[in-house]
Design an enzyme around this catalytic site. Structure first.
Site, PDB file in Angstrom:
ATOM      1  N   LEU A 139       0.532  -1.205  -0.276  1.00 21.86           N
ATOM      2  CA  LEU A 139      -0.248   0.102   0.669  1.00 21.86           C
ATOM      3  C   LEU A 139       1.134   1.535  -0.267  1.00 21.86           C
ATOM      4  O   LEU A 139       0.702   2.278   0.006  1.00 21.86           O
ATOM      5  CB  LEU A 139      -1.046  -0.218   0.915  1.00 21.86           C
ATOM      6  CG  LEU A 139      -2.364  -0.889   1.352  1.00 21.86           C
ATOM      7  CD1 LEU A 139      -2.650  -0.860   2.376  1.00 21.86           C
ATOM      8  CD2 LEU A 139      -3.031  -1.012  -0.336  1.00 21.86           C
ATOM      9  N   HIS A 145       4.027   2.016  -8.329  1.00 17.83           N
ATOM     10  CA  HIS A 145       5.209   3.036  -8.579  1.00 17.83           C
ATOM     11  C   HIS A 145       4.597   4.352  -9.419  1.00 17.83           C
ATOM     12  O   HIS A 145       3.661   3.744 -10.808  1.00 17.83           O
ATOM     13  CB  HIS A 145       6.174   2.169  -9.302  1.00 17.83           C
ATOM     14  CG  HIS A 145       7.268   1.317  -8.344  1.00 17.83           C
ATOM     15  ND1 HIS A 145       8.112   1.153  -7.287  1.00 17.83           N
ATOM     16  CD2 HIS A 145       7.380  -0.439  -8.525  1.00 17.83           C
ATOM     17  CE1 HIS A 145       8.138   0.431  -6.707  1.00 17.83           C
ATOM     18  NE2 HIS A 145       7.833  -0.409  -7.679  1.00 17.83           N
ATOM     19  N   ASP A 201       1.051  -9.552  -5.248  1.00 16.87           N
ATOM     20  CA  ASP A 201       2.084  -8.786  -4.910  1.00 16.87           C
ATOM     21  C   ASP A 201       1.778  -6.836  -5.677  1.00 16.87           C
ATOM     22  O   ASP A 201       2.891  -6.736  -6.304  1.00 16.87           O
ATOM     23  CB  ASP A 201       3.597  -9.275  -5.820  1.00 16.87           C
ATOM     24  CG  ASP A 201       4.843  -8.611  -4.862  1.00 16.87           C
ATOM     25  OD1 ASP A 201       4.325  -7.744  -4.463  1.00 16.87           O
ATOM     26  OD2 ASP A 201       5.776  -9.213  -5.647  1.00 16.87           O
TER      27      ASP A 201
END
Length: 424
Positions: free
Chosen positions: A64, A309, A305
């Protein structure tokens, strides 16, 4: 909270591993009834004759980025992405800034998450500051609300420290979640070491890096008689070692991620950093081995997962950090890879994405039962859609599935008895 009646949906039950057309009535955050032809009045009635009804997904591997890296994602944007993918519970990884290694940080995260549209459960660091030098205070962290331990993003290199962590965690009933990587073997690698990396002249990460670390964790679990959970399995050899260890009675469980089921190292030919992740996309032989490991029960769970970004972070292929987002596309990607191809039925898939993760982490949910939490999703198995990164709901857009056509789409998600996502 009110009440919601779902009428005529195909119930995909991961406990009974069957599908049956039923109604579901929830009231005040709890499932009140699941049966045929419910006649009770409800505040909202949904005609779901053409849809499958699933327990809300439990994603046991989510970054997160909160606190400290919220320009990439935060609790609220991450949970919006979760809801759009049918995820109603998630395990938040601790490699935040600062790392999640103190009770105060856990409590602050849980306070922020109270108003989010998904249940958030904190994983906390195995070692203080994720430095691999000293164990974090497990008991105090558990009292604050932690449900699992991991230094995900890095392995715990010191075997003695990892053994101590596994034994102490077992005494507390906490799950240790291991990022399996030998940093000496993977140092400097940007993608899978193999034919494609050599052709592109790009430094590679050998499968041996994951395999060697997986072997160590299995050895520790077997030697000390304690559990271990292996994160993001990506190689055929790691899957085979887990299979063999389970046959010997070792308390090892494992997960893989949707991108390892649909994509391979071939995607890296584009030199697009959205396809760079850790562990890297492997060969087609590895991909097929993971499909089989899910079918035969070697791998217990599928987790995303989810690693957001920013555009700037991912702009340079050679310098970008690893990771891709995945919660919003996970169910569709796995339905495409596993159900459409006959590896799993829909209830078997939901067991991997909901029931098993909930049981591994000792969380509520993962099932659809009267008296249980009203966390569920409606899924259109007949819907085919093309992933458009600009229409996703999280803050970051670094999906490896952009432009890919997937089968099946979440059309509604209910968490705590409230509709938190509705398609369109």
């Amino acid at each position: 909270m009110g009440s919601i009646l779902i009428r005529g949906a195909k119930l995909a039950d991961p406990e009974k591993i069957c599908c049956e057309r039923l109604d579901l009535l929830c009231r005040n955050g709890v499932i009140e009834k699941i049966e045929k032809n419910i006649q009770d009045p409800a505040d909202k009635t949904v005609d779901a004759q053409s849809l499958a009804l699933l327990p809300g997904l439990v994603d046991m591997h989510v970054h997160l980025r909160d606190p400290g890296l919220t320009y990439k994602e935060d609790v609220f944007t991450g949970c919006r992405a979760a809801a759009a993918g049918g995820v109603t519970s998630l395990l938040a990884m601790p490699n935040t800034k600062p790392p999640m290694d103190s009770p105060a940080l856990v409590e602050e995260l849980l306070q922020r998450a109270e108003s989010a549209c998904c249940r958030v459960y904190p994983a906390v660091c195995i070692t203080k500051g994720m430095k691999g030098e000293e164990l974090a205070p497990f008991m105090e962290l558990q009292k604050a609300g932690a449900v699992a331990l991991t230094d995900d993003g890095r392995p715990v290199e010191n075997s003695l420290l990892m053994a101590r962590a596994m034994k102490e965690a077992a005494s507390l009933g906490l799950r240790v979640v291991s990022h399996c990587e030998d940093l000496y073997l993977s140092q400097g690698g940007l993608m899978n070491e193999g034919a494609v990396s050599r052709e592109l002249n790009v430094p590679g990460v050998p499968a041996a890096s994951e395999n060697a670390a997986t072997a160590r964790e299995i050895a520790l679990a077997e030697s000390y008689g304690v559990p271990i959970h292996i994160c993001h399995v990506s190689t055929a050899v790691s899957a085979a070692m887990i299979r063999d260890a389970k046959k010997r009675g070792v308390q090892v469980t494992g997960e893989t991620a949707p991108h390892y089921l649909l994509l391979t190292e071939e995607a890296l030919r584009k030199k697009n950093a959205d396809w760079r992740m850790s562990p890297p996309l492997r060969t087609d032989e590895d991909r097929k081995a993971l499909l089989e490991a899910l079918r035969d029960g070697t791998l217990d769970a599928i987790a995303t997962d989810h690693a957001p970004h920013s555009e700037e972070d991912k702009a340079d292929f050679y310098r970008a950090p690893n990771g891709s987002i995945g919660m919003e596309t996970a169910l569709s990607a796995c339905y495409t890879a596993l159900v459409k191809t006959g590896y799993l039925t829909l209830p078997e898939l939901i067991a991997k994405m909901s029931l098993n993760p909930a049981r591994l982490l000792k969380l509520p949910g993962g099932t659809l039962r009267a008296g249980g939490p009203a966390d569920f999703a409606l899924f259109d198995e007949n819907r085919r859609w093309t992933v458009d990164r600009d229409r996703l709901h999280g803050r970051s857009k670094n999906t490896p599935f952009h432009g890919m056509s997937l089968s099946g789409k979440v059309v509604m998600t209910v968490c705590r008895g409230e509709i938190v996502y509705q398609d369109g």
